[in-house]
Motif scaffolding. Structure first.
Motif, PDB file in Angstrom:
ATOM      1  N   VAL A  64      21.032  66.928  48.389  1.00 41.38           N
ATOM      2  CA  VAL A  64      20.843  67.283  46.755  1.00 41.38           C
ATOM      3  C   VAL A  64      20.030  66.351  46.047  1.00 41.38           C
ATOM      4  O   VAL A  64      19.428  66.757  44.983  1.00 41.38           O
ATOM      5  N   VAL A  65      20.726  65.526  46.727  1.00 40.01           N
ATOM      6  CA  VAL A  65      19.983  63.590  45.490  1.00 40.01           C
ATOM      7  C   VAL A  65      18.600  64.073  45.744  1.00 40.01           C
ATOM      8  O   VAL A  65      17.731  63.399  44.847  1.00 40.01           O
ATOM      9  N   ARG A  66      18.798  63.823  47.219  1.00 40.24           N
ATOM     10  CA  ARG A  66      16.436  63.780  47.997  1.00 40.24           C
ATOM     11  C   ARG A  66      16.147  65.043  47.138  1.00 40.24           C
ATOM     12  O   ARG A  66      14.844  64.693  46.198  1.00 40.24           O
ATOM     13  N   TYR A  67      16.833  65.724  46.661  1.00 39.45           N
ATOM     14  CA  TYR A  67      16.301  67.040  45.839  1.00 39.45           C
ATOM     15  C   TYR A  67      15.796  66.770  44.074  1.00 39.45           C
ATOM     16  O   TYR A  67      14.725  67.360  43.892  1.00 39.45           O
ATOM     17  N   LEU A  68      17.171  66.736  43.578  1.00 39.79           N
ATOM     18  CA  LEU A  68      17.187  66.084  42.200  1.00 39.79           C
ATOM     19  C   LEU A  68      16.152  64.149  41.995  1.00 39.79           C
ATOM     20  O   LEU A  68      15.561  64.376  40.455  1.00 39.79           O
ATOM     21  N   LEU A  69      16.418  63.637  43.146  1.00 39.34           N
ATOM     22  CA  LEU A  69      15.284  62.233  42.361  1.00 39.34           C
ATOM     23  C   LEU A  69      14.348  61.478  43.421  1.00 39.34           C
ATOM     24  O   LEU A  69      13.864  60.678  43.675  1.00 39.34           O
ATOM     25  N   GLY A  70      14.290  62.329  44.502  1.00 37.58           N
ATOM     26  CA  GLY A  70      13.527  62.412  45.890  1.00 37.58           C
ATOM     27  C   GLY A  70      11.644  62.426  45.001  1.00 37.58           C
ATOM     28  O   GLY A  70      10.757  61.199  45.839  1.00 37.58           O
ATOM     29  N   ARG A  71      10.811  62.516  44.380  1.00 38.08           N
ATOM     30  CA  ARG A  71       9.851  61.847  43.680  1.00 38.08           C
ATOM     31  C   ARG A  71       9.469  61.353  42.735  1.00 38.08           C
ATOM     32  O   ARG A  71       8.353  60.704  41.659  1.00 38.08           O
ATOM     33  N   VAL A 103      19.981  74.719  49.215  1.00 34.35           N
ATOM     34  CA  VAL A 103      18.985  73.328  47.912  1.00 34.35           C
ATOM     35  C   VAL A 103      18.571  72.270  49.352  1.00 34.35           C
ATOM     36  O   VAL A 103      19.182  71.800  50.527  1.00 34.35           O
ATOM     37  N   SER A 104      17.004  72.515  49.087  1.00 30.04           N
ATOM     38  CA  SER A 104      15.973  71.933  50.634  1.00 30.04           C
ATOM     39  C   SER A 104      16.045  70.671  49.816  1.00 30.04           C
ATOM     40  O   SER A 104      15.384  70.748  48.536  1.00 30.04           O
ATOM     41  N   GLY A 105      16.031  68.890  50.965  1.00 32.03           N
ATOM     42  CA  GLY A 105      15.762  67.708  50.204  1.00 32.03           C
ATOM     43  C   GLY A 105      14.312  67.810  50.642  1.00 32.03           C
ATOM     44  O   GLY A 105      13.724  66.301  50.381  1.00 32.03           O
ATOM     45  N   ALA A 138      14.060  56.803  43.532  1.00 31.28           N
ATOM     46  CA  ALA A 138      15.565  56.869  42.880  1.00 31.28           C
ATOM     47  C   ALA A 138      16.632  57.265  43.877  1.00 31.28           C
ATOM     48  O   ALA A 138      17.365  56.978  43.752  1.00 31.28           O
ATOM     49  N   ASN A 139      16.239  58.194  45.210  1.00 34.36           N
ATOM     50  CA  ASN A 139      16.894  58.252  45.643  1.00 34.36           C
ATOM     51  C   ASN A 139      17.403  57.762  46.526  1.00 34.36           C
ATOM     52  O   ASN A 139      18.455  57.971  46.887  1.00 34.36           O
ATOM     53  N   GLU A 140      17.370  56.472  47.340  1.00 39.38           N
ATOM     54  CA  GLU A 140      17.450  55.127  47.750  1.00 39.38           C
ATOM     55  C   GLU A 140      18.605  54.754  47.568  1.00 39.38           C
ATOM     56  O   GLU A 140      18.505  53.654  47.782  1.00 39.38           O
ATOM     57  N   ALA A 199      16.732  59.465  34.948  1.00 39.15           N
ATOM     58  CA  ALA A 199      16.289  60.774  36.072  1.00 39.15           C
ATOM     59  C   ALA A 199      16.313  61.706  35.854  1.00 39.15           C
ATOM     60  O   ALA A 199      15.913  62.810  36.350  1.00 39.15           O
ATOM     61  N   LEU A 200      17.627  61.998  36.112  1.00 39.19           N
ATOM     62  CA  LEU A 200      18.767  63.466  36.246  1.00 39.19           C
ATOM     63  C   LEU A 200      18.831  63.932  35.313  1.00 39.19           C
ATOM     64  O   LEU A 200      18.571  65.410  35.253  1.00 39.19           O
ATOM     65  N   GLY A 201      18.527  63.176  33.927  1.00 37.52           N
ATOM     66  CA  GLY A 201      18.594  64.184  32.676  1.00 37.52           C
ATOM     67  C   GLY A 201      20.191  65.679  32.693  1.00 37.52           C
ATOM     68  O   GLY A 201      20.847  64.673  33.449  1.00 37.52           O
ATOM     69  N   GLY A 202      18.807  66.573  32.211  1.00 39.49           N
ATOM     70  CA  GLY A 202      20.771  67.580  32.209  1.00 39.49           C
ATOM     71  C   GLY A 202      20.676  67.665  33.543  1.00 39.49           C
ATOM     72  O   GLY A 202      21.973  68.219  33.858  1.00 39.49           O
TER      73      GLY A 202
END
Length: 117
Positions: free
Chosen positions: A96-103, A62-64, A83-85, A23-26
């Protein structure tokens, strides 16, 4: 002002590692900074010295707040969670985690994920 690389700032249960890394990829190599000024200074440094490129995630910008999948999707059979959970991190990195993985929805397997998509 450099806090670390995303991969060093979070952890997850062994059984979710592949899903989170995928999910994070690059983005797994993005650099988290304390603020925008540090990120801008680092970008200038990289440019001046022709050292390549990097993506910076300043904590102060960065907004979550992201649009998450509907509750209907999260209650589908075979859905594990967003994923962020499934990620552990210091409280200061939660946006940052919610921004990257929250969707990102994590499912039990690829077949379930494909049918949900």
């Amino acid at each position: 002002g450099i806090l670390g690389v995303v991969s060093d700032l979070l952890s997850t249960d062994k059984k979710y590692e592949v899903a989170i890394e995928t999910a994070l990829g690059g983005n797994i190599q993005n650099i988290v900074t304390e603020d925008e000024k540090t990120a801008k200074d680092m970008i200038s440094f990289l440019k001046e010295n022709r050292l390549g490129r990097a993506t910076f995630l300043p904590l102060d910008s960065v907004s979550g707040r992201v649009k998450t999948p509907s509750d209907d999707v999260l209650t589908e059979k075979g859905v594990v969670s967003l994923a962020n959970e499934l990620v552990d991190c210091d409280e200061k990195y939660e946006d940052v985690v919610r921004y990257l993985l929250g969707r990102v929805v994590v499912a039990e397997n690829v077949n379930i994920a494909t049918s949900i998509a």
